[in-house]
Design a protein around this motif. Structure first.
Motif, PDB file in Angstrom:
ATOM      1  N   LYS A   2      42.947  86.429 -25.009  1.00 57.89           N
ATOM      2  CA  LYS A   2      43.956  86.063 -23.634  1.00 57.89           C
ATOM      3  C   LYS A   2      43.584  87.883 -22.874  1.00 57.89           C
ATOM      4  O   LYS A   2      42.078  88.006 -23.328  1.00 57.89           O
ATOM      5  CB  LYS A   2      44.369  87.140 -24.818  1.00 57.89           C
ATOM      6  N   THR A   4      44.386  90.027 -21.194  1.00 65.98           N
ATOM      7  CA  THR A   4      44.873  90.699 -19.885  1.00 65.98           C
ATOM      8  C   THR A   4      43.843  92.346 -21.263  1.00 65.98           C
ATOM      9  O   THR A   4      43.683  92.013 -22.266  1.00 65.98           O
ATOM     10  CB  THR A   4      46.149  90.650 -21.180  1.00 65.98           C
ATOM     11  N   ASN A   5      44.103  93.030 -20.064  1.00 69.42           N
ATOM     12  CA  ASN A   5      42.892  94.422 -20.652  1.00 69.42           C
ATOM     13  C   ASN A   5      41.823  93.810 -21.457  1.00 69.42           C
ATOM     14  O   ASN A   5      41.475  94.880 -22.438  1.00 69.42           O
ATOM     15  CB  ASN A   5      43.516  95.060 -21.884  1.00 69.42           C
ATOM     16  N   SER A   6      40.672  92.815 -21.019  1.00 69.54           N
ATOM     17  CA  SER A   6      39.724  92.854 -21.348  1.00 69.54           C
ATOM     18  C   SER A   6      38.760  93.272 -19.898  1.00 69.54           C
ATOM     19  O   SER A   6      39.211  93.570 -18.899  1.00 69.54           O
ATOM     20  CB  SER A   6      38.913  91.377 -21.341  1.00 69.54           C
ATOM     21  N   ARG A   7      37.564  93.390 -20.762  1.00 68.70           N
ATOM     22  CA  ARG A   7      36.394  94.005 -19.785  1.00 68.70           C
ATOM     23  C   ARG A   7      35.265  92.050 -19.780  1.00 68.70           C
ATOM     24  O   ARG A   7      35.014  91.730 -20.873  1.00 68.70           O
ATOM     25  CB  ARG A   7      35.035  94.724 -20.116  1.00 68.70           C
ATOM     26  N   THR A  26      41.328  90.903 -12.193  1.00 70.55           N
ATOM     27  CA  THR A  26      41.461  92.096 -11.932  1.00 70.55           C
ATOM     28  C   THR A  26      42.994  92.628 -11.822  1.00 70.55           C
ATOM     29  O   THR A  26      43.182  94.084 -12.230  1.00 70.55           O
ATOM     30  CB  THR A  26      41.277  92.992 -10.709  1.00 70.55           C
ATOM     31  N   ASP A  28      44.502  91.813 -14.330  1.00 73.07           N
ATOM     32  CA  ASP A  28      45.455  92.560 -15.734  1.00 73.07           C
ATOM     33  C   ASP A  28      43.739  93.500 -16.350  1.00 73.07           C
ATOM     34  O   ASP A  28      44.017  93.281 -17.875  1.00 73.07           O
ATOM     35  CB  ASP A  28      45.468  91.681 -16.444  1.00 73.07           C
ATOM     36  N   ASN A  29      42.687  92.794 -15.900  1.00 72.18           N
ATOM     37  CA  ASN A  29      41.531  93.009 -16.410  1.00 72.18           C
ATOM     38  C   ASN A  29      40.550  94.317 -16.135  1.00 72.18           C
ATOM     39  O   ASN A  29      40.493  94.563 -14.507  1.00 72.18           O
ATOM     40  CB  ASN A  29      40.663  91.768 -17.030  1.00 72.18           C
ATOM     41  N   ASP A  30      39.379  94.673 -16.501  1.00 70.70           N
ATOM     42  CA  ASP A  30      38.457  95.574 -15.749  1.00 70.70           C
ATOM     43  C   ASP A  30      37.328  94.657 -15.550  1.00 70.70           C
ATOM     44  O   ASP A  30      36.895  94.114 -16.509  1.00 70.70           O
ATOM     45  CB  ASP A  30      37.969  96.734 -17.082  1.00 70.70           C
ATOM     46  N   ASP A  48      38.976  96.062  -5.986  1.00 66.90           N
ATOM     47  CA  ASP A  48      39.426  96.764  -7.736  1.00 66.90           C
ATOM     48  C   ASP A  48      38.343  96.391  -8.550  1.00 66.90           C
ATOM     49  O   ASP A  48      38.592  96.650 -10.143  1.00 66.90           O
ATOM     50  CB  ASP A  48      40.386  96.199  -7.915  1.00 66.90           C
ATOM     51  N   ASP A  69      29.797  95.787 -24.754  1.00 64.47           N
ATOM     52  CA  ASP A  69      31.229  96.325 -24.150  1.00 64.47           C
ATOM     53  C   ASP A  69      31.958  95.017 -23.351  1.00 64.47           C
ATOM     54  O   ASP A  69      33.630  95.267 -22.907  1.00 64.47           O
ATOM     55  CB  ASP A  69      31.208  97.503 -23.507  1.00 64.47           C
ATOM     56  N   ASP A  71      34.212  91.830 -23.512  1.00 60.98           N
ATOM     57  CA  ASP A  71      34.955  90.991 -23.821  1.00 60.98           C
ATOM     58  C   ASP A  71      34.515  89.625 -23.469  1.00 60.98           C
ATOM     59  O   ASP A  71      34.094  88.193 -24.431  1.00 60.98           O
ATOM     60  CB  ASP A  71      36.262  91.199 -23.528  1.00 60.98           C
TER      61      ASP A  71
END
Length: 314
Positions: A2, A4-7, A26, A28-30, A48, A69, A71
């Motif tokens: 998924k 979402t909220n992933s690096r 960008t 939903d993610n880093d 972003d 770190d 994903d």
């Protein structure tokens, strides 16, 4: 996986596809972007995203940007363009070495999700529409040979190093960026000379064209929805339609309000290694519940319109 909220690391993230992917991701993610700006444009990188200028043929850069770190790595970087490379051997060796170094570093730090932007050129001159399981793969260009060699490395890491690989074989991708294919080439030629347009080959070369926004959407859909039971996921990305080079010239001319004479260089291909006819099967992609909304003609027209608008800012 998924998204979402992933690096996520996007290599070549200042290029046509990489920058669009970074822009969409960008939300939903880093997102970290690395690019040496040899082909990419710094202003294409979204605000972003974290940007790092660096050459991925340098082991130091690879070590710096691929960290535990992350994903996933989305590998869009490639040396040189696929048309008339001035250094075909260098192009082949550089792309292969870069991909190998990235995979080794990922294995070292324990990052095992990677998406790769390959190309329809791995098929060579294949029957149309060409499915992902077509064989034998016999590329006729150095660019296609390099992409196929990189796919082989990815397969090794998928099957022997516990990686999950999403491998995307692109049709021609178009969008709002100069220096990236036939559409901006025609726009720039006609800006310089509105009366005459030189077209490589006989103008009858006919291929599938996909807009970059839809290409990036398709990549994300596959990453999130490909079946988890396999580790090497290969998908064609394209449209169900094709368009000819002459038709592209017509569309670009229309968007610019011009009516130039066409001069063809002759022959059934534009350059050594050019595949005159290409259309990919996208049945495997459609089975995951995603299809492009734009035809090849519509994709070209949208790209041309955006490029014409961008002329005012140059």
């Amino acid at each position: 996986m998924k998204l979402t909220n992933s690096r996520l690391l996007v290599t070549g993230g200042a290029g046509l596809v990489g920058s669009e992917l970074a822009e969409q991701l960008t939300v939903d993610n880093d997102v970290v972007v690395v690019d040496d700006l040899s082909n990419g444009i710094r202003d294409s990188v979204p605000d972003d995203a974290e940007f790092r200028e660096g050459d991925l043929t340098d082991p130091g850069t690879v070590e710096e940007v691929i960290t535990a770190d992350l994903d996933a790595v989305i590998h869009c970087a490639a040396a040189d363009k696929y048309v008339d490379s001035d250094d075909p051997r260098g192009q082949f060796e550089t792309n292969g070495e870069m991909t190998y170094d990235i995979l080794e570093r990922m294995d070292e730090v324990g990052v095992r999700n990677v998406a790769f932007t390959s190309s329809s050129t791995v098929y060579g001159e294949a029957p149309r529409p060409t499915p992902e399981d077509f064989a034998p793969l016999e590329p006729i260009s150095i660019y296609g040979a390099a992409k196929l060699s990189e796919e082989s490395l990815l397969s090794v890491y998928a099957h022997s190093h516990d990686f999950t690989v999403w491998n995307f074989r692109f049709a021609n991708v178009v969008g709002q960026r100069f220096g990236a294919g036939v559409v901006p080439d025609f726009v720039e030629k006609l800006e310089a000379n509105p009366e005459t347009l030189t077209i490589l080959g006989d103008g009858r070369q006919e291929k599938s064209y996909m807009h970059v926004t839809e290409c990036a959407e398709a990549i994300q859909h596959v990453i999130e929805n490909a079946p988890e039971r396999t580790s090497m996921h290969t998908y064609n990305l394209g449209t169900r339609t094709t368009t000819s080079v002459d038709r592209i010239a017509d569309i670009v001319s229309d968007e610019m309000g011009l009516d130039p004479d066409y001069e063809h260089t002759g022959g059934d291909r534009g350059w050594t290694g050019d595949v005159p006819k290409m259309r990919l099967s996208i049945e495997k992609l459609a089975a995951l519940g995603w299809e492009p909304s734009l035809s090849s003609d519509e994709s070209v027209r949208r790209a041309a319109a955006d490029l014409v608008d961008a002329l005012e800012d140059r």
